[in-house]
Design a protein around this motif. Structure first.
Motif, PDB file in Angstrom:
ATOM      1  N   GLY A 182       0.954  -1.104   0.271  1.00 25.22           N
ATOM      2  CA  GLY A 182      -0.206   0.186  -0.209  1.00 25.22           C
ATOM      3  C   GLY A 182       1.131   1.180  -0.208  1.00 25.22           C
ATOM      4  N   LEU A 183       2.132   1.455   1.135  1.00 23.81           N
ATOM      5  CA  LEU A 183       2.874   2.621   1.031  1.00 23.81           C
ATOM      6  C   LEU A 183       3.404   2.882  -0.381  1.00 23.81           C
ATOM      7  N   THR A 184       3.716   1.968  -1.064  1.00 20.81           N
ATOM      8  CA  THR A 184       4.847   2.069  -1.839  1.00 20.81           C
ATOM      9  C   THR A 184       4.036   2.426  -3.133  1.00 20.81           C
ATOM     10  N   LEU A 185       2.699   1.688  -3.068  1.00 22.15           N
ATOM     11  CA  LEU A 185       1.742   1.897  -4.692  1.00 22.15           C
ATOM     12  C   LEU A 185       1.172   3.411  -4.773  1.00 22.15           C
ATOM     13  N   ASP A 191       1.049   8.527  -6.588  1.00 21.90           N
ATOM     14  CA  ASP A 191       0.965  10.310  -6.163  1.00 21.90           C
ATOM     15  C   ASP A 191       1.973  10.756  -7.263  1.00 21.90           C
ATOM     16  N   ILE A 192       3.270  10.127  -7.433  1.00 25.84           N
ATOM     17  CA  ILE A 192       4.422  10.569  -9.068  1.00 25.84           C
ATOM     18  C   ILE A 192       3.018  10.543  -9.951  1.00 25.84           C
ATOM     19  N   TYR A 241       9.735   9.970   1.564  1.00 25.53           N
ATOM     20  CA  TYR A 241       8.907  10.025   1.846  1.00 25.53           C
ATOM     21  C   TYR A 241       8.931   8.370   2.111  1.00 25.53           C
ATOM     22  N   THR A 242       9.203   7.644   0.913  1.00 25.02           N
ATOM     23  CA  THR A 242       8.558   6.355   1.198  1.00 25.02           C
ATOM     24  C   THR A 242      10.017   5.338   1.944  1.00 25.02           C
ATOM     25  N   VAL A 243      10.940   5.930   2.065  1.00 29.30           N
ATOM     26  CA  VAL A 243      11.959   4.856   3.025  1.00 29.30           C
ATOM     27  C   VAL A 243      12.440   6.305   3.695  1.00 29.30           C
ATOM     28  N   TYR A 244      12.025   6.895   4.334  1.00 27.90           N
ATOM     29  CA  TYR A 244      12.651   7.797   5.357  1.00 27.90           C
ATOM     30  C   TYR A 244      11.364   7.729   6.495  1.00 27.90           C
TER      31      TYR A 244
END
Length: 234
Positions: A65-68, A73-74, A124-127
């Protein structure tokens, strides 16, 4: 080895995919129909983006979900607003090749916006993950402000003035996406209220002297300027 899409996606992920799909349609609309429809579709994608968070909190999320969400958003809040900016400039200054300086601005600013939105999404996704406060203006907010700014004000101005203002706003918002300013998530009740106004801007952009787009632009600007210090979610 199968992808097992049905088993691995949650309901919230379907809403996220709708967000991405709207972003693609917005890009097509910017090229074929003009900035006004593209701006409304970007705002509709922002509604879907807020809705997927609500659905995830109430019905659960998936491992992807978070990665998707970041990838969607991109598309909708990085690439689509970049294409919107170029479409606004192209409409005002066609043919752009006749004015090299304008052509450069019409290419550089949208590119900067898309690249910095991509970088913010990755960081945002990584950190930062699901933390409630993160640095930098949200991609969704930056894209929504460009879209609603066109609907609230830009569509009524001289095309050249609109293009100049849109590119200037795009450059500023692109930089602010990586600014070291803490922006908290909207509370659910505030996100819902904003969503209602956004839907008004999507469905009735010109009603009562553009009341919905102007109200949304005012609220977004207030959040942009005041949220790092005064938002009550903290």
């Amino acid at each position: 080895m199968a992808f097992r899409v049905r088993d691995r996606l949650a309901v919230a992920d379907v809403v996220t995919l709708l967000n991405a799909g709207l972003g693609v349609v917005a890009m097509v609309a910017a090229v074929t129909e003009g900035p006004a429809l593209a701006a409304r579709l970007i705002l509709l994608a922002a509604v879907a983006d807020g809705l997927d968070g609500l659905v995830a909190r109430h019905l659960g999320s998936s491992e992807v979900g978070l990665t998707l969400d970041s990838m969607a958003d991109i598309v909708s809040f990085g690439t689509a607003p970049a294409v919107l900016l170029f479409a606004i400039a192209h409409r005002a200054w066609e043919p752009l090749s006749s004015a090299p300086a304008l052509y450069a601005a019409a290419v550089i600013v949208p590119t900067l916006f898309a690249v910095l939105a991509l970088l913010r999404a990755a960081l945002y996704t990584v950190y930062y993950g699901e933390e409630t406060t993160r640095p930098g203006v949200q991609n969704t907010l930056a894209a929504s402000m460009l879209a609603v700014g066109y609907l609230a004000v830009g569509a009524m101005l001289d095309p050249g003035t609109t293009a100049t203002a849109a590119l200037a706003a795009g450059a500023v918002l692109a930089v602010l996406m990586l600014a070291p300013l803490p922006y908290p998530k909207l509370l659910d009740r505030d996100a819902l209220a904003m969503g209602v106004v956004q839907m008004g801007a999507v469905l009735f952009p010109a009603v009562i002297s553009r009341a919905f787009p102007r109200a949304l632009l005012l609220a977004a600007t207030a959040y942009l300027l005041l949220a790092p210090r005064f938002y009550w979610a903290e």
